[in-house]
Design an enzyme around this catalytic site. Structure first.
Site, PDB file in Angstrom:
ATOM      1  N   HIS A 197      52.563   6.419  14.024  1.00 46.56           N
ATOM      2  CA  HIS A 197      53.364   5.694  15.007  1.00 46.56           C
ATOM      3  C   HIS A 197      52.666   5.675  16.363  1.00 46.56           C
ATOM      4  O   HIS A 197      53.299   5.492  17.392  1.00 46.56           O
ATOM      5  CB  HIS A 197      54.761   6.303  15.114  1.00 46.56           C
TER       6      HIS A 197
HETATM    7  S1  FES Z   1      52.986   9.374  15.618  1.00 48.22           S
HETATM    8 FE1  FES Z   1      54.590   9.565  14.169  1.00 48.22          FE
HETATM    9  S2  FES Z   1      53.792  11.093  12.917  1.00 48.22           S
HETATM   10 FE2  FES Z   1      52.255  10.936  14.396  1.00 48.22          FE
END
Ligand code: FES
Ligand code: HEM
Lengths: 185, 419
Positions: A150
């Site tokens: 993410h």
């Molecule tokens: S940014 Fe969501 S798990 Fe690493």
């Protein structure tokens, strides 16, 4: 209700009522305790078992890691990053002002020996493994690690600088047994 | 048609001891259903049949599956290559899960369009939402079992959602895992629960149908059944139609199973789980994509998790958020349009969820998330007060006759008199 209190003066019915109330209450309380006593061990069985807990330390030889390189070892089923930091990386990590950090921690607190950075390689967002350990991996906007899941960016001290992760990459408990041998856990 | 006492001697003997024949007769044969149900009313029975298909194929798979990190992946490959017809059973189970969600989502949207959640069907509606949660949990744990890369990382990301809970989150997560990462204990308990939950689902389905048969089906007009003239018996009218729907659904299911069995899955799940290597792009199965988009729309860990859970939990209070007294969207000119806007919003969320959270996907996802909640929290409460519904027909049978119209109104009316 009104009737019961009237009868109360005569004794018998009122005592009957309170004794029944007491029995219901006592039985209910016993039932509740028994339920907890049954449910508790059932819940506890799901916790990490003794053998899982026993795997809790790992020793690693760091003599083969060149400056600027990093390796991944496994500790408690999780990856641990061991990075031999270059002087520029240390400098970059140390010159950052704490005010710029989301999770405020100085680099000195995070590395026992400045050139060795040891981190649990698990993104503090939802547990993916950030990229940046292997040669050629993307290392994010701050030169440390980048989590592809993410989009969390970590700096050269493994601190969160951008993205949804709430905390810095965790520093596991470790000690240097000698200059080349580290015990994690 | 209606024989309360069976004629057969053996059946009578049984009936006297366990009134199963009159029970079946009441619930499956003579049961009065509104006469105007359309094909959107097929999806409940379809969901029930898929549940049975999943249970049967699942039990067969479990005979060959090994829930251990060293063997799970290979045992599934063995099912695919060596076990006789194993590929068929697994592909039905895999695509059956997708079919389940497709059917259940249509079933829910049907309820939203025709206002089936309104009084007196709130508890029926709640049981449906509980079923949705249970099916989601079951499918999630099932997806972990083949122990491919996506199995492992989906399990990691989803179980980590729990760690967002303040204070106890991380302890709770380790308890779920039974260790310090997703590992053998996790796989074992997921298998155990994946086996259990479908039977819990069966139990809740029974409650769901109990509530349904107590207050009876809603219908496309959304008005109450007023007399026997408004209804027809379940058998043969709806049994036949449910069978027809079943044929259509099985056709779709088997097009997937035989021609594109892996279309809905992720190729990387045919690579064995590697706890030290996260795949570059993690996506859930299609049926979780909208929630995933909502999770990522909020740039805060706890906030994202709360929004994701709320996106379904909000359905529990839908019966009170919708302030309109009229059930069916047919008589609600504005709601009718906004319903489709809402459906479109869900699809866009799904599309955003399938893409990496970069560029315009970020703000599109955020706008759609805001709209999703605004639909429930702002639009529905206000709309019910402002909108002027179209006049409702007096009864179902009158409306049906009018629609069948074209023929002079006198004739059918005369036939009805004979009843
Ligand atoms: S940014 Fe969501 S798990 Fe690493
Ligand atoms: C509510 C009903 C069910 C749903 C939605 C469901 C869903 C799933 C899903 C999505 C998978 C992963 C498929 C894959 O990618 O390989 C799976 C696998 C599996 N399921 Fe189920 N399942 C259900 C019921 C059951 C039941 C009752 C059993 C009985 C034990 C079962 C046993 C298995 C087994 C052994 C696997 C692993 C083999 C495989 O991956 O194909 N399932 N399930």
């Amino acid at each position: 209700m009104a009737e019961t209190s009237q009868h109360g003066e005569h004794g018998a019915p009122a005592t009957g009522e309170t004794r029944r109330d007491f029995l219901i209450l006592a039985a209910g309380a016993m039932g509740a305790i028994a339920t907890i006593a049954v449910v508790w061990p059932l819940i506890e069985t799901m916790n990490p078992a003794a053998d899982t807990l026993a795997l809790s330390s790992t020793e690693i030889d760091i003599s083969g890691i060149e400056v600027g390189q990093a390796i991944v070892v496994v500790w408690r089923g999780k990856p641990v990053f061991v990075r031999h930091r270059a002087p520029e990386e240390i400098e970059e990590a140390r010159k950052v002002s704490l005010d710029d950090l989301g999770d405020k921690q100085s680099d000195e607190e995070r590395a026992k020996k400045a050139e060795w950075l040891i981190l649990v390689g698990v993104c503090t967002h939802l547990g993916c493994i950030p990229l940046g350990t292997k040669q050629g991996d993307p290392r994010g906007d701050f030169g440390g690690w980048f989590c592809p899941c993410h989009g969390s960016h970590y700096d050269t001290s493994g601190r969160i600088r951008k993205g949804p992760a709430p905390r810095n990459l965790e520093v596991p408990p470790y000690e240097f047994l000698s200059d080349t041998l580290v015990k994690i856990g | 048609m209606s024989t309360p006492v069976p004629r057969n001697k053996v059946a009578q003997w049984i009936e006297y001891r366990l009134p199963i024949f009159s029970w079946a007769n009441h619930n499956l044969i003579d049961f009065p259903e509104p006469k105007n149900l359309n094909y959107w009313w097929n999806f409940g029975s379809l969901a029930g049949i898929i549940l049975v298909i999943q249970i049967i194929t699942g039990i067969v798979l479990a005979m060959h599956y090994t829930p251990h990190v060293d063997h799970a992946f290979d045992s599934v490959e063995r099912i695919m290559r060596d076990v006789e017809w194993g590929w068929l059973i697994r592909y039905i189970h895999m695509n059956g899960a997708s079919m389940f969600f497709a059917v259940v989502y249509i079933h829910i949207f049907r309820g939203m369009y025709y206002g089936s959640y309104k009084s007196p069907r709130e508890i029926l509606w709640w049981l449906g939402i509980i079923l949705l949660f249970l099916i989601m949990g079951t499918a999630f744990m099932g997806y972990v079992l083949p122990w491919g890369q996506m199995s492992f990382w989906a399990a990691t990301v989803i179980t980590n959602l729990v760690s967002a809970i303040p204070w106890i989150g991380e302890t709770l997560r380790d308890w779920l895992w039974g260790g310090f990462s997703v590992d053998n204990p996790t796989l074992n308990r997921f298998f155990s629960l994946h086996y259990l939950l479908p039977f819990v689902i069966v139990g809740v389905v029974i409650l769901h149908i109990w509530a349904l048969h107590h207050r009876r089906s809603n219908n496309p007009l959304g008005i109450d059944v007023k007399s026997a003239k408004d209804t027809i018996p379940f058998h043969p009218y709806y049994t036949v139609r449910d069978l027809f729907g079943l044929g259509a659904m099985l056709f779709v299911l088997f097009v997937f199973v035989f021609f594109v069995p892996n279309m809905l899955g992720e190729t990387i799940n045919y690579v064995k789980a590697d706890p030290l290597q996260t795949p570059p792009h993690i996506v859930p199965e299609w049926y979780f994509l909208p929630y995933y988009a909502i999770l990522r729309a909020i740039p805060d860990k706890l906030g994202g998790v709360v929004a994701m859970v709320a996106s379904i939990a909000i359905l529990f209070i839908l019966p009170w958020l919708d302030t309109s007294k009229v059930r069916s969207a047919r008589f609600r000119p504005i709601y009718k349009q906004l319903f489709w806007v809402f459906v479109a919003d869900c699809f866009v969320l799904g599309w955003v969820g399938a893409n990496p959270p970069e560029g315009s996907f970020v703000w599109i996802g955020q706008i759609c998330t805001i709209y999703y909640f605004a639909h429930f929290l702002i639009i529905l409460p206000i709309l019910g007060k402002l909108e002027r519904p179209r006049p409702l027909p007096d009864s179902i049978h009158e409306a049906v006759l009018k629609k069948r119209g074209g023929a002079p109104a006198v004739q059918p009316a005369a036939t009805m008199e004979k009843h």
